[in-house]
Design a protein around this motif. Structure first.
Motif, mmCIF file in Angstrom:
data_model
loop_
_atom_site.group_PDB
_atom_site.id
_atom_site.type_symbol
_atom_site.label_atom_id
_atom_site.label_comp_id
_atom_site.label_asym_id
_atom_site.label_seq_id
_atom_site.Cartn_x
_atom_site.Cartn_y
_atom_site.Cartn_z
ATOM 1 N N GLY A 37 0.939 -1.213 -0.002
ATOM 2 C CA GLY A 37 -0.058 -0.120 -0.102
ATOM 3 C C GLY A 37 0.811 1.051 0.063
ATOM 4 N N SER A 38 0.515 2.370 -0.170
ATOM 5 C CA SER A 38 1.364 3.731 -0.381
ATOM 6 C C SER A 38 1.006 4.721 1.121
ATOM 7 C CB SER A 38 1.010 4.459 -1.556
ATOM 8 O OG SER A 38 -0.111 5.263 -1.457
ATOM 9 N N VAL A 39 1.825 5.281 1.398
ATOM 10 C CA VAL A 39 2.331 5.994 2.456
ATOM 11 C C VAL A 39 2.792 7.282 2.147
ATOM 12 C CG1 VAL A 39 3.165 6.191 4.909
ATOM 13 C CG2 VAL A 39 2.346 4.126 3.869
ATOM 14 N N ILE A 40 2.607 8.529 2.753
ATOM 15 C CA ILE A 40 3.254 9.894 2.512
ATOM 16 C C ILE A 40 4.519 9.744 3.181
ATOM 17 C CG2 ILE A 40 3.137 12.272 3.022
ATOM 18 C CD1 ILE A 40 -0.065 12.034 3.146
ATOM 19 N N ILE A 41 5.769 10.081 2.447
ATOM 20 C CA ILE A 41 6.937 9.855 2.910
ATOM 21 C C ILE A 41 7.906 11.243 2.392
ATOM 22 C CG2 ILE A 41 9.203 8.528 2.461
ATOM 23 C CD1 ILE A 41 7.241 7.118 4.228
ATOM 24 N N LYS A 42 8.824 11.557 3.524
ATOM 25 C CA LYS A 42 9.673 12.539 3.382
ATOM 26 C C LYS A 42 11.091 12.204 3.303
ATOM 27 C CE LYS A 42 11.203 17.065 4.957
ATOM 28 N NZ LYS A 42 11.085 18.114 6.038
ATOM 29 N N GLU A 43 11.698 12.429 1.978
ATOM 30 C CA GLU A 43 12.802 11.870 1.985
ATOM 31 C C GLU A 43 13.931 13.138 1.378
ATOM 32 O OE1 GLU A 43 14.833 9.358 -1.574
ATOM 33 O OE2 GLU A 43 14.020 8.119 0.394
ATOM 34 N N SER A 44 14.830 13.525 2.279
ATOM 35 C CA SER A 44 15.525 14.835 2.216
ATOM 36 C C SER A 44 14.812 15.979 2.190
ATOM 37 C CB SER A 44 16.281 14.798 0.702
ATOM 38 O OG SER A 44 17.257 14.092 0.737
ATOM 39 N N ALA A 45 14.399 16.731 1.226
ATOM 40 C CA ALA A 45 13.436 18.032 1.422
ATOM 41 C C ALA A 45 12.253 17.787 0.372
ATOM 42 C CB ALA A 45 14.007 19.291 0.793
ATOM 43 N N TYR A 46 12.308 16.572 0.094
ATOM 44 C CA TYR A 46 10.867 16.038 -0.926
ATOM 45 C C TYR A 46 9.893 15.131 -0.366
ATOM 46 C CZ TYR A 46 14.263 18.191 -4.293
ATOM 47 O OH TYR A 46 15.259 18.939 -4.846
ATOM 48 N N PHE A 47 8.498 15.318 -0.771
ATOM 49 C CA PHE A 47 7.522 14.697 -0.209
ATOM 50 C C PHE A 47 7.231 13.415 -1.428
ATOM 51 C CE2 PHE A 47 6.716 18.305 2.087
ATOM 52 C CZ PHE A 47 6.964 17.930 3.442
ATOM 53 N N TYR A 48 7.056 12.182 -0.992
ATOM 54 C CA TYR A 48 6.734 11.279 -2.123
ATOM 55 C C TYR A 48 5.238 10.492 -1.753
ATOM 56 C CZ TYR A 48 11.418 12.158 -3.859
ATOM 57 O OH TYR A 48 12.571 12.458 -4.527
ATOM 58 N N ASN A 49 4.600 10.260 -2.763
ATOM 59 C CA ASN A 49 3.368 9.124 -2.461
ATOM 60 C C ASN A 49 4.057 7.719 -2.686
ATOM 61 O OD1 ASN A 49 1.009 7.752 -2.683
ATOM 62 N ND2 ASN A 49 -0.147 8.852 -3.749
ATOM 63 N N ARG A 50 4.577 7.094 -1.760
ATOM 64 C CA ARG A 50 5.634 5.996 -1.683
ATOM 65 C C ARG A 50 4.810 4.518 -1.550
ATOM 66 N NH1 ARG A 50 11.314 6.846 0.324
ATOM 67 N NH2 ARG A 50 11.476 7.768 -1.757
ATOM 68 N N LEU A 51 4.676 3.554 -2.564
ATOM 69 C CA LEU A 51 4.156 2.411 -2.156
ATOM 70 C C LEU A 51 5.321 1.484 -1.573
ATOM 71 C CD1 LEU A 51 2.318 0.238 -4.278
ATOM 72 C CD2 LEU A 51 4.373 -0.634 -3.862
#
Length: 259
Positions: free
Chosen positions: A82-96
């Protein structure tokens, strides 16, 4: 012995922007899955609903939701995605996340951000595809709006299962139904779509229509609109191989490369 993959689709209401409540809810749902299963599929942004409030809701990759997925996968001896809201460095991702029973995991960042809702203004788009080899099946996971873009789903990797997790609203549900079936037919693969139900915090209504189609575009799952439900479906490698060998459609496809 025939090679099979048992997949459980979980169609559910989501508590708006409440990861703790959603994780607890799905933990309870998992306890009700009595059939043996290999993969449990949850909706897109299953901890929050389709929210643009990433600044408040985003987790680090190894945050609470991944740790929960790993614990539940180990507990139930099944993969969970399933996907989750993720922050990596200064960016946000809709990450599965695709979490394996041993707790290891693979990730896919949604390629096509949904501009109609301003997703492109908040989340960075991924540019890498993912194929997961699991129990003799090649699985290609994608996220919601990706469904509208057949080139990104094109079966050039000889995958067996195309999988979409989504928050796809009621007002465009006819497109969801038609495109899931089309993706199965054109790619000669199983196509799985898991959508949510209920009303979100922005007033958008969702009616589910979660479904599993075989390589010929036949619906092989039950249909339960607007309600929460889960169902386990057995996928057959023989069904894939025999139909591809007999019909040979994929070998006749146009040749191209993504740039």
């Amino acid at each position: 012995m025939e090679k099979t993959l048992k997949v459980t689709i979980v169609q559910s209401h989501l508590h708006w922007e409440n990861p703790i409540a959603n994780r607890q809810h799905f933990s309870e749902v998992f306890e009700t899955i009595k059939e043996q299963t290999n993969v449990i599929v949850l909706p897109e942004m299953f901890t929050t609903g389709f929210s643009m409030n990433a600044e408040t809701l985003a987790e680090e990759t190894n945050g609470a939701s991944l740790q929960w997925l790993q614990a539940e996968a180990k507990k139930h001896n099944t993969a969970i995605t399933g996907s989750v809201i993720i922050k990596e460095s200064a960016y946000f991702y809709n990450r599965l996340f695709f979490v394996l029973p041993d707790g290891t995991f693979k990730t896919y960042d949604k390629k096509h951000t949904f501009t109609l809702a301003g997703e492109h203004k908040v989340y960075s788009a991924g540019d890498q595809q993912l194929i997961i080899d699991f129990k003799g099946f090649k699985i290609k996971p994608l996220v919601c709006y990706d469904l509208r873009f057949p080139v990104w789903a094109r079966n050039t990797e000889d995958y067996d299962v195309l999988l979409y997790v989504a928050n796809w609203p009621e007002k465009r549900i006819n497109a969801w139904d038609a495109l899931l079936k089309a993706r199965a037919i054109e790619n000669m693969s199983y196509c799985i779509g898991v959508n949510r139900v209920g009303l979100d915090g922005n007033g958008h209504q969702y009616t589910g229509h979660s479904a599993v189609y075989d390589v010929l575009g036949n619906l092989i799952s039950e249909t339960d609109f607007e309600k929460e439900f889960h169902q386990t479906i057995s996928l057959s490698k023989q069904h894939i191989d025999s139909n591809r060998k007999h019909l040979n459609f994929l070998n006749d496809a146009d040749k191209f490369t993504l740039t």
